[in-house]
Design an enzyme around this catalytic site. Structure first.
Site, PDB file in Angstrom:
ATOM      1  N   HIS A   5       0.831  -1.205   0.000  1.00 41.13           N
ATOM      2  CA  HIS A   5       0.000   0.000   0.000  1.00 41.13           C
ATOM      3  C   HIS A   5       0.863   1.251   0.000  1.00 41.13           C
ATOM      4  CE1 HIS A   5       0.574  -0.508   4.427  1.00 41.13           C
ATOM      5  NE2 HIS A   5       0.714   0.813   4.371  1.00 41.13           N
ATOM      6  N   ARG A   9      -0.657  11.048   4.654  1.00 42.07           N
ATOM      7  CA  ARG A   9      -1.273  11.692   5.808  1.00 42.07           C
ATOM      8  C   ARG A   9      -2.231  12.757   5.299  1.00 42.07           C
ATOM      9  NH1 ARG A   9       4.022  10.770   7.435  1.00 42.07           N
ATOM     10  NH2 ARG A   9       4.131   9.495   9.311  1.00 42.07           N
ATOM     11  N   GLU A  65      -3.683   3.935   1.846  1.00 47.29           N
ATOM     12  CA  GLU A  65      -3.967   4.103   3.268  1.00 47.29           C
ATOM     13  C   GLU A  65      -3.949   5.588   3.597  1.00 47.29           C
ATOM     14  OE1 GLU A  65      -1.431   3.863   7.344  1.00 47.29           O
ATOM     15  OE2 GLU A  65      -1.235   2.135   6.016  1.00 47.29           O
ATOM     16  N   ASN A  69      -4.227  11.819  11.745  1.00 46.37           N
ATOM     17  CA  ASN A  69      -3.828  11.983  13.140  1.00 46.37           C
ATOM     18  C   ASN A  69      -4.789  12.959  13.796  1.00 46.37           C
ATOM     19  OD1 ASN A  69      -1.449  10.291  13.230  1.00 46.37           O
ATOM     20  ND2 ASN A  69      -0.581  11.760  11.795  1.00 46.37           N
ATOM     21  N   HIS A  83       3.926  10.660  -6.604  1.00 48.07           N
ATOM     22  CA  HIS A  83       2.525  10.635  -6.991  1.00 48.07           C
ATOM     23  C   HIS A  83       1.957   9.229  -6.880  1.00 48.07           C
ATOM     24  CE1 HIS A  83       4.457   9.653 -10.917  1.00 48.07           C
ATOM     25  NE2 HIS A  83       3.409   8.856 -11.046  1.00 48.07           N
ATOM     26  N   GLU A 126      -1.614  10.655 -10.767  1.00 50.30           N
ATOM     27  CA  GLU A 126      -1.528  10.450 -12.206  1.00 50.30           C
ATOM     28  C   GLU A 126      -2.671   9.541 -12.630  1.00 50.30           C
ATOM     29  OE1 GLU A 126       1.762   8.961 -15.481  1.00 50.30           O
ATOM     30  OE2 GLU A 126       1.942   8.286 -13.399  1.00 50.30           O
TER      31      GLU A 126
END
Length: 149
Positions: A5, A9, A65, A69, A83, A126
């Site tokens: 993955h 953030r 993912e 936070n 990217h 992209e």
């Protein structure tokens, strides 16, 4: 070795999900709320991968993912991340749908093969045409670049 993955953030989980799920078309496959660590992880998959991902967990197929936070942080350097890349059945239809949803097409698919957009957290994405490039077509062929990608 196998790719699992990509984690990015995000500063606003609702805005990120609106972008990645509602506008871009990814599907949420799993969510982890960690009160002790004060974070939320949301795993997203491309529509064609959802059954495989759900059947094998996030390690079954590549996922995105999103890490949110709970305590505010400032993230810089979205461009230096590089990217994400996704293949689509019809690059023109995808870009049209995104534009109608208010997403800026930073690098239009002038060649019928490749375009770039950015997430609310400035992550470059992209978009590639599945199979052979489409023939150049308007309005894309003459559309200029906007901003950075």
């Amino acid at each position: 070795m196998r790719y699992l993955h990509t984690m990015v953030r995000v500063t606003d989980l609702d805005a990120a999900l609106d972008f990645y799920v509602t506008k871009f078309g990814l599907v949420e496959t799993r969510r982890i709320e960690n009160e002790k660590g004060r974070f939320t992880l949301v795993f997203l998959a491309a529509p064609d991968e959802v059954d495989t991902v759900r059947g094998q967990g996030s390690r079954g197929r590549p996922t995105l993912e999103l890490t949110y936070n709970w305590d505010p942080e400032t993230y810089t350097g979205g461009r230096n991340f590089g990217h994400l890349a996704y293949e689509v059945d019809d690059i023109y239809a995808t870009c049209d749908k995104l534009m109608k949803a208010g997403v800026t097409i930073n690098r239009p698919p002038r060649d019928g093969n490749m375009a770039f957009i950015r997430s609310p957290d400035n992550i470059s994405i992209e978009i590639l045409q599945k199979g052979d490039p489409k023939a150049p077509a308007e309005p894309w062929a003459s559309m200029p670049n906007t901003g950075a990608w």
